[in-house]
Design a protein around this motif. Structure first.
Motif, short mmCIF file in Angstrom:
data_model
loop_
_atom_site.label_atom_id
_atom_site.label_comp_id
_atom_site.label_asym_id
_atom_site.label_seq_id
_atom_site.Cartn_x
_atom_site.Cartn_y
_atom_site.Cartn_z
N VAL A 134 0.86 -1.13 -0.03
CA VAL A 134 -0.30 0.07 -0.14
C VAL A 134 0.96 1.47 0.08
N GLU A 135 1.95 1.71 0.93
CA GLU A 135 2.67 2.01 0.69
C GLU A 135 3.28 3.26 -0.02
N ALA A 136 3.98 1.40 -1.13
CA ALA A 136 4.60 1.91 -2.25
C ALA A 136 4.02 2.24 -3.26
N VAL A 137 2.68 1.28 -3.53
CA VAL A 137 1.73 2.44 -4.56
C VAL A 137 1.31 3.37 -4.17
N GLN A 138 0.98 4.51 -2.79
CA GLN A 138 0.91 5.15 -3.16
C GLN A 138 1.72 6.53 -3.30
N ARG A 139 2.66 6.22 -2.64
CA ARG A 139 4.18 7.09 -2.64
C ARG A 139 4.07 6.77 -5.15
N GLN A 140 4.39 6.16 -5.52
CA GLN A 140 4.34 5.82 -6.76
C GLN A 140 3.42 6.31 -7.48
N VAL A 141 1.98 6.30 -7.40
CA VAL A 141 0.95 7.15 -8.22
C VAL A 141 0.88 9.20 -7.73
N ALA A 142 1.23 9.11 -6.36
CA ALA A 142 1.08 10.17 -6.45
C ALA A 142 2.87 10.43 -7.38
N CYS A 146 5.20 -1.98 -10.82
CA CYS A 146 6.48 -2.06 -9.84
C CYS A 146 6.61 -2.19 -8.86
N ALA A 147 6.68 -1.01 -8.51
CA ALA A 147 6.19 -0.39 -7.24
C ALA A 147 5.63 -1.17 -6.16
N ALA A 148 4.38 -1.89 -6.26
CA ALA A 148 3.43 -2.96 -5.22
C ALA A 148 4.30 -4.45 -5.75
N ALA A 149 5.15 -4.60 -7.19
CA ALA A 149 6.15 -5.79 -6.56
C ALA A 149 7.44 -5.41 -5.39
N LEU A 150 8.09 -4.06 -5.84
CA LEU A 150 9.19 -4.11 -5.04
C LEU A 150 8.30 -4.60 -2.94
N GLY A 151 7.35 -3.68 -2.74
CA GLY A 151 6.87 -4.02 -1.66
C GLY A 151 6.70 -5.29 -1.52
N SER A 152 5.96 -6.14 -2.04
CA SER A 152 5.79 -7.19 -1.62
C SER A 152 6.80 -8.03 -1.98
N ILE A 153 7.67 -8.15 -2.13
CA ILE A 153 8.87 -8.73 -2.39
C ILE A 153 9.58 -8.42 -0.67
N ALA A 154 9.65 -7.41 -0.16
CA ALA A 154 9.96 -6.98 0.37
C ALA A 154 9.19 -7.77 1.53
N THR A 155 8.69 -7.50 2.00
CA THR A 155 7.22 -8.11 2.95
C THR A 155 7.74 -9.94 3.11
N MET A 156 8.05 -10.07 1.63
CA MET A 156 8.10 -11.99 2.01
C MET A 156 9.54 -12.36 2.46
N LYS A 157 10.89 -11.32 1.98
CA LYS A 157 11.54 -11.17 2.92
C LYS A 157 11.50 -11.04 4.15
N GLU A 158 11.11 -10.06 4.71
CA GLU A 158 11.43 -9.55 5.99
C GLU A 158 10.82 -10.65 7.47
N HIS A 159 8.63 -10.87 6.78
CA HIS A 159 8.58 -12.15 7.18
C HIS A 159 8.76 -13.22 6.40
N ASP A 160 9.98 -13.61 5.65
CA ASP A 160 10.54 -15.19 6.23
C ASP A 160 8.81 -16.03 6.03
N LEU A 161 8.08 -15.49 4.34
CA LEU A 161 7.23 -16.02 3.95
C LEU A 161 7.47 -17.33 3.36
#
Length: 458
Positions: free
Chosen positions: A91-99, A338-353
């Motif tokens: 959400v945060e990455a998408v909001q920044r990019q849309v702006a 792309c921004a969403a993907a970067l946020g998603s990948i960061a979530t996967m890494k941070e929380h060991d999904l």
């Protein structure tokens, strides 16, 4: 493997929706029924709806419909919202990019986010070789472009796919897809130079599960040699775990045998990881489980937390063999996606999904095995990580597919607020694809609902 989810993983954040099931009306409720009537008047009848409840909000493992019902999600939008709906970093990455900006077209004026996603793919996909990627909009588009790359690089035309495969709904990908109804019926003629080989499907292999890998591989190589010719084959495309075809897990060793044989004959081995990728099977990619390094990998679904994005990633010499302008598309690699993907990948890494997917299997598999002990109609339990399935049959001796029972249990789950999905060439497979962030209590309640549905209908 543990039987419960690790406590540290139960705290993956979601936004604004309490993670519990709430039923305020019948499913579907009156507002959803009114919207479904509008859908029938405005949307093509060819666009089907498995569960006609209309969603107005979602987070984590819960979907909230327009009638205020909160549904447990065992589908994740068909393995798309693996990080959960409304994942904070997405959400945060998408909001920044849309702006900042929503589109320029990377082929006109590029932007860093596209490059960053390709850098992440080079790091995460199997193998340590030099890689390149190209970004697209959908899984089918990624598959089409992987075939384009393979044909251009090899100068060959033929492509080999497998029984029970699903690769998409475009003309070429329909040719690659094995199942006629509803995906292919009446839509031909299809693209040529596509051939089909037997899949190493242990549960239904005539020679038995123990012989499956060797016999299926022998049948595959014999078919290619006799009907196609190794020197004419550009690519072999295979799902490391088949998706729509029934969550078929190939017999151990089969995928590696096919990949090695392709390399021996100069054939491009394409792993379609569109449904299996991004931590879903307990590894970043399902190919990792057997140490298989594909030449090309297609990805989509779980890559961007729900936004449309897909990719082809592969050996640099293959991806760079295509002339400038030969790959691309107006929306491919859209900056917001792309921004969403970067946020998603960061979530996967941070929380060991990937680890969480393995823990989900540790919760689900014992419950499914106990269910199978009670109900002879469960012929097979299969899958890996948080990509699991049960195949329903009339009886275990005949293994006759029971699509009618599958549909009845699916409908019963829906009525109780559990979003479940079916699949399979014969329409008799339940597939379980919960968001990887869903908490243990929610998953356990969903399994309770499933168990009650079996008790009522099996």
């Amino acid at each position: 493997m543990t039987d419960t989810l690790a406590p540290a993983l139960s705290a993956v954040p979601s936004i604004g929706v309490e993670q519990r099931r709430v039923l305020r009306t019948a499913i579907p409720g009156p507002r959803s029924e009114a919207l479904q009537a509008r859908k029938r008047a405005a949307v093509s009848a060819g666009v089907s709806t498995g569960l006609p409840v209309y969603i107005e909000k979602a987070a984590g493992g819960v979907l909230v419909d327009v009638d205020g019902n909160q549904l447990i999600d065992f589908g994740a939008g068909i393995a798309v919202t693996s990080v959960g709906n409304s994942a904070p970093q997405v959400v945060e990455a998408v909001q920044r990019q849309v702006a900042d900006f929503t589109h320029t077209c990377f082929m006109v004026t590029p932007y860093e986010e596209y490059v960053q996603v390709c850098e992440e793919l080079a790091e995460l996909t199997p193998g340590t070789h030099e890689k390149r990627s190209a970004l697209f909009n959908s899984g089918a588009e990624a598959v089409e472009n992987a075939i384009k790359v393979a044909r251009h690089a090899t100068g060959r035309d033929a492509v080999v796919a497998f029984d029970h495969a699903y690769h998409g709904r475009t003309n070429l990908t329909m040719a690659l897809t094995a199942k006629n109804m509803p995906y292919k019926d009446g839509f031909g003629p299809f693209a040529g130079e596509v051939y089909r080989a037997p899949m190493a499907y242990p549960y239904r292999w005539a020679g038995g599960a123990d012989a499956c890998a060797d016999e299926a591989f022998a049948a595959f190589t014999a078919m290619v040699h006799a009907q196609v010719g190794e020197e004419r084959t550009a690519a072999v495309i295979l799902e490391p775990i088949q998706g729509e075809g029934g969550f078929v897990v190939p017999a151990p060793g089969f995928v590696a045998k096919v990949a090695d044989w392709c390399r021996e004959h100069g054939i491009v081995f394409i792993a379609d990881e569109i449904q299996t990728g991004f931590c879903r099977t307990g590894d970043w990619f399902a190919s990792d489980h057997e140490g298989v390094v594909p030449d090309l990998v297609t990805t989509a679904k779980g890559i961007a937390g729900g936004l449309p994005l897909a990719a082809v990633t592969g050996r640099a010499e293959l991806m760079d063999s295509v002339h400038a302008g030969g790959l691309g598309g107006t929306y491919g690699g859209n900056p917001v996606a792309c921004a969403a993907a970067l946020g998603s990948i960061a979530t996967m890494k941070e929380h060991d999904l990937a680890g969480r997917a393995r823990a989900i299997e540790g919760l689900f598999r014992p419950r499914l095995e106990a269910l199978a002990d009670k109900h002879e109609q469960i012929g097979d339990i299969r899958g890996r990580g948080a990509m699991l399935a049960i195949e329903l049959v009339t009886d275990r001796a005949s293994k006759t597919p029971d699509a009618k029972l599958t549909a009845a249990i699916n409908a019963a789950c829906h009525r109780e607020g559990l979003v479940t999905l079916t699949c399979g060439t014969f329409g008799n497979v339940f597939r379980f694809l919960p968001p990887l962030v869903a908490d243990e209590a929610l998953l356990t309640e969903g399994l309770d609902i499933l168990e009650a549905a079996f008790a009522a209908h099996a």
